[in-house]
Design a protein around this motif. Structure first.
Motif, PDB file in Angstrom:
ATOM      1  N   ASN A 200     105.548  29.841  51.280  1.00  0.00           N
ATOM      2  CA  ASN A 200     106.717  30.628  51.686  1.00  0.00           C
ATOM      3  C   ASN A 200     107.657  30.782  50.489  1.00  0.00           C
ATOM      4  OD1 ASN A 200     106.415  31.192  54.673  1.00  0.00           O
ATOM      5  ND2 ASN A 200     106.125  28.978  54.649  1.00  0.00           N
ATOM      6  N   CYS A 201     107.101  31.356  49.441  1.00  0.00           N
ATOM      7  CA  CYS A 201     107.800  31.421  48.161  1.00  0.00           C
ATOM      8  C   CYS A 201     107.785  32.840  47.613  1.00  0.00           C
ATOM      9  CB  CYS A 201     107.131  30.485  47.153  1.00  0.00           C
ATOM     10  SG  CYS A 201     105.379  30.875  46.865  1.00  0.00           S
ATOM     11  N   GLU A 249     110.397  38.495  46.786  1.00  0.00           N
ATOM     12  CA  GLU A 249     110.331  37.460  47.805  1.00  0.00           C
ATOM     13  C   GLU A 249     110.693  38.079  49.147  1.00  0.00           C
ATOM     14  OE1 GLU A 249     113.170  34.502  46.577  1.00  0.00           O
ATOM     15  OE2 GLU A 249     114.856  35.573  47.497  1.00  0.00           O
ATOM     16  N   TYR A 254     106.427  36.109  52.180  1.00  0.00           N
ATOM     17  CA  TYR A 254     106.164  34.755  52.688  1.00  0.00           C
ATOM     18  C   TYR A 254     104.967  34.730  53.631  1.00  0.00           C
ATOM     19  CZ  TYR A 254     110.982  33.919  51.090  1.00  0.00           C
ATOM     20  OH  TYR A 254     112.138  33.827  50.348  1.00  0.00           O
ATOM     21  N   SER A 257     102.073  34.301  51.420  1.00  0.00           N
ATOM     22  CA  SER A 257     102.279  33.539  50.182  1.00  0.00           C
ATOM     23  C   SER A 257     101.102  32.634  49.848  1.00  0.00           C
ATOM     24  CB  SER A 257     103.569  32.722  50.272  1.00  0.00           C
ATOM     25  OG  SER A 257     103.511  31.770  51.312  1.00  0.00           O
TER      26      SER A 257
END
Length: 420
Positions: A200-201, A249, A254, A257
């Protein structure tokens, strides 16, 4: 106070996040005495940070779809969810006096959108039920004879426990206690631990200085993402993301990701494509852009006939040279399929969560380490991943309940415990 002679507790829960708190609650409800240890001065700090965005507790989608959000670990996490799922989490919140609702996106929130009242009520109830809290206790591992070691403001303290639940989080929020320092003590004891990686980056792209300066922090919506996983399978989804100073982002990124990160690991980089105009088919864009523009600039012509301006126009300038930008066919095709090369994920301490951790193969179905009988693990320190949307929290709660039940059962059947 420092202590050279270990004190004794029945169940030691190490880590005061949702997984640890749920393990403590479950074991205490089963009649086991519980001592909770946390490295920080209070518990639930990451839970509170998650609540700043509206406290997304869980998700309201059908359970089969819900389980598939856990990707490669869907089967294992699905087992945890048989005992504690999204509906159970909502009922649990209701028992604490917090009603929930399902938002338009399917995400489930407390009615007041806040985390603090829920956490306060939960900790108060745990204290009233007899859970003992010990803050400023950083776990260091074990002594040679198996006692737990803690660093405290008053020196090192040793504790013997009939069972232990480890729930110290991943590596994505070091300032809140999830710093991954538990990896070394577990590895030293022969536990199979997969390296922690960002999940989740955001990802780096390497914008021009102009785009980074002008549009960093700008939302990009609506768009459709198109990508291939490391095995070549195609995926697409509509949503929104955010341009950053170094790349991209946001929720749409995410959601993929782990797939993007794994593709970069396999190939060195990966390329996604964005459809900047999801509501207009390619042929309509071609026709719109082919209209006479007279003395208007191409950027104004683009804005007037497609509605694209600002950050979306900036992205087109980023990937097209002047000649390509003025070629209406190339421009139309790029609007529908804007290629962006992702070079690397952002560092783990910037990520919302982390992947890797204690491999599930190293655990029994009750989440006990097979190499360390009586030691259970729960939460994000386990090797599973999920996108944002309430899935992370739900699985943390579910794994905490399972570990708490397992630890309570272990203590009750233990001859040592029976003699105490």
């Amino acid at each position: 106070m420092s202590s050279s002679t270990p004190t004794h507790v029945s169940l030691a829960v190490i880590g005061g996040g949702p997984a640890g708190l749920m393990a403590a609650e479950t074991a205490r409800a089963a009649g086991v005495s519980v001592d909770m240890f946390d490295a920080k001065g209070s518990v639930g700090r990451k839970f509170l940070i998650a609540g700043k965005g509206g406290m997304n507790l869980t998700h309201g989608e059908p359970k089969p779809d819900f389980i598939q959000r856990y990707g490669a670990r869907a089967h294992e996490v699905g087992e945890w969810l048989t005992d504690f799922d999204a509906d159970d989490l909502r009922a649990w919140a209701r028992d604490l006096g917090v009603e929930t609702f399902v938002g338009s996106s399917g995400r489930v929130f407390p009615s007041d959108l806040k985390a603090a009242p829920l956490l306060r009520g939960w900790v108060r109830r745990l204290r009233e039920d007899g859970v003992h809290f010990h803050v400023h206790h950083r776990w260091l591992g074990w002594t040679d004879d198996g006692a737990l070691r803690f660093a405290t403001p008053d020196g090192e303290r040793c504790v013997r426990a009939d069972a232990v639940v480890l729930a110290m989080g991943g590596g994505s929020w070091p300032e809140l206690g999830s710093d991954g320092q538990w990896q070394a003590p577990l590895a030293a004891r022969g536990v199979d631990v997969s390296p922690l990686v960002p999940s989740n980056c955001g990802f780096d792209i390497g914008w021009s200085e102009h785009l980074a300066t002008r549009f960093a922090g700008t939302p990009l919506k609506p768009v459709v993402i198109h990508l291939r996983d490391k095995d070549g399978n195609e995926h697409s989804r509509q949503g929104e993301c955010v341009i950053t100073a170094t790349g991209i982002e946001g929720s749409l990124i995410y959601a993929y990701s782990s797939m993007l990160r794994d593709a970069i690991t396999t190939h060195g980089s990966t390329t996604i494509a964005l459809d900047l105009s999801p509501d207009r088919p390619l042929e309509r864009l071609r026709a719109d852009l082919a209209k006479p523009r007279g003395s208007r600039s191409m950027s104004e012509h683009l804005r007037r006939h497609t509605g694209l301006s600002g950050v979306k126009a900036g992205l087109l300038h980023e990937v097209l040279n002047r000649e390509q930008f003025h070629d209406t066919d190339t421009l139309a095709r790029t609007i529908k399929h804007l290629p962006l090369r992702l070079s690397q994920p952002r560092p783990i301490d910037e990520a919302i969560s982390s992947g890797g951790g204690v491999r599930l193969e190293a655990l029994s179905p009750q989440l006990m380490l097979t190499t360390l009988p009586g030691v259970f693990c729960a939460g994000e320190m386990l090797d599973w991943e999920a996108p944002t949307g309430g899935y992370l929290l739900t699985a943390c709660f579910a794994s905490g309940q399972r570990a708490g039940l397992g630890a309570a059962a272990w203590i009750k059947q233990s001859p040592v415990s029976a003699d105490n």
